[in-house]
Design an enzyme around this catalytic site. Sequence first.
Site, short mmCIF file in Angstrom:
data_model
loop_
_atom_site.label_atom_id
_atom_site.label_comp_id
_atom_site.label_asym_id
_atom_site.label_seq_id
_atom_site.Cartn_x
_atom_site.Cartn_y
_atom_site.Cartn_z
N SER A 92 -0.11 -7.26 3.23
CA SER A 92 -1.24 -7.86 2.53
C SER A 92 -0.96 -7.85 1.03
O SER A 92 0.08 -7.36 0.58
CB SER A 92 -2.53 -7.09 2.82
OG SER A 92 -2.46 -5.78 2.27
N LYS A 93 -1.90 -8.37 0.27
CA LYS A 93 -1.73 -8.48 -1.18
C LYS A 93 -1.49 -7.13 -1.86
O LYS A 93 -0.85 -7.07 -2.91
CB LYS A 93 -2.97 -9.14 -1.79
CG LYS A 93 -2.99 -10.66 -1.67
CD LYS A 93 -1.96 -11.29 -2.59
CE LYS A 93 -2.08 -12.81 -2.61
NZ LYS A 93 -1.06 -13.40 -3.50
N ARG A 94 -1.96 -6.08 -1.25
CA ARG A 94 -1.78 -4.77 -1.88
C ARG A 94 -0.31 -4.34 -1.91
O ARG A 94 0.07 -3.44 -2.64
CB ARG A 94 -2.61 -3.70 -1.17
CG ARG A 94 -2.13 -3.34 0.22
CD ARG A 94 -2.92 -2.20 0.82
NE ARG A 94 -2.45 -1.83 2.15
CZ ARG A 94 -2.82 -2.42 3.26
NH1 ARG A 94 -3.69 -3.43 3.21
NH2 ARG A 94 -2.34 -2.03 4.43
N GLU A 112 5.46 -16.85 -4.26
CA GLU A 112 5.54 -15.68 -5.14
C GLU A 112 6.97 -15.14 -5.21
O GLU A 112 7.43 -14.69 -6.26
CB GLU A 112 4.58 -14.59 -4.65
CG GLU A 112 3.11 -14.97 -4.77
CD GLU A 112 2.20 -13.94 -4.16
OE1 GLU A 112 1.52 -13.24 -4.93
OE2 GLU A 112 2.17 -13.82 -2.92
#
Length: 480
Positions: free
Chosen positions: A252-254, A262
Amino acid sequence: MLTKALTPGRIPNLPKAAMTQIVTRFAPSPTGYLHVGGARTALFNWLFARGRGGKFLLRIEDTDRARSTPEATEAILKGLTWLGLDWDGEPVSQFARKDRHAEVARQMLEGGTAYKCFSTTDEIAAWREENPRQPFLSPWRDATELPDSPYAIRLKAPRTGETVIDDQVQGAVRVANDQLDDMVLLRSDGTPTYMLAVVVDDHDMGVTHVIRGDDHLTNTARQIQIIDAMGWPRPTYAHIPLIHGEDGKKLSKRHGAVGLHEFAALGYPPAAMRNYLTRLGWSHGDDELFDDAQARAWFGLDGIGRAPARLDFKKLEHVSGHHIGQMPDDQVLAALEDYLRETGAPPLTATQRQRILGAMGALKEKAKTLPALLDQARFAMIERPVAIEEKAAKALDTVSRGMLKSLTAAVQNASWNRDDLEGAAKAVAEQNGVGLGKIAGPLRAALAGTSATPSVFDMMTALGREETLARLQDQTDLAG
């Protein structure tokens, strides 16, 4: 853009002979960016097909009209193109084939493998509330007297036995049929469901191997029931584990970068991403570093592991550094220019390109990413007068500028090659009773304005005689 839809029952733009070939597909939903997990799925499908002379098709599953956007579709196409994955024929819009999907639902209705369901949304919700752990059982499954009102078409799924998925990665996966409800194929407004659309599209496209994430396993059991009801051949299934973060939890983004765009922005070359993503969940012995030809030759479904793969940025940097080092100099330069263009930076001038190419051998030695290489190439991109960073400026005092003045005189008429330049610098250092490092520091500051650079002699050869002497002169003039 999605300009063509499949002709029902045929693969677009491919000859009939291709039906005997291996055909894989990547079928993303255009509801956001291309996730790195989706990119790996596309890569696995591409490698499996390309390594066997097969076809790799692209289908955009845009049936969710509320969430699907043209921008997301373009992001997917751009991401796949950046990664270096080519597909056969035109990308297929699933939504554009809705009439074909509805046609199959009606065929099933006529053949007795589906039925009309008149249950309302409220009635279904009430039933589920009373039977929270059971699949919905429609009272219309075997009804003979039917009202003249709107209806959905449901699959008449088997109620006994098991649906078995013979999976190339997971093995035999068994699902009890009494745990699956009679899913809706065609809604009461005439629109087909995703589950039906996937099956029809895969069949019409001639897909022989469905390689996708293991989060689709339950969907696969349901889709097999549609395939069997239509009497179509089942494709070969391979459900690959998902990608987790370094902590073992779902990515996830974390965890940092998760979208393919990206990783591109971080400056990893596409070849490195292909190598790294191929190895992420698949193995060929102990081989960690390989090129595209080797990947196509080696890749097979039997090399995919069952455990979730973990994204490791340190390993990615190692792979990236290897590929940068192996790339021809002109390809690295082209990758740098692509990176600058994508980040909105000014393009390189002819002089800058020439200088960077001149130092490329040294620049590639330590760079793990394109931005890191650009940092090393700063000396080749700046113009006089060179701005000196605070840390580098500490190496430029009266004594060191005096040594630079002696070096300027020594190399004025020297042969402009690395060995002679280094020899001249050593001679000046000896004359001043210091080691070579004492002259390399101020020389580095004068040429690049920073303390982190390639070898000073590589910079001198890349800059050329005129520019090098001019930069040295700017500093020796300050010696008085």
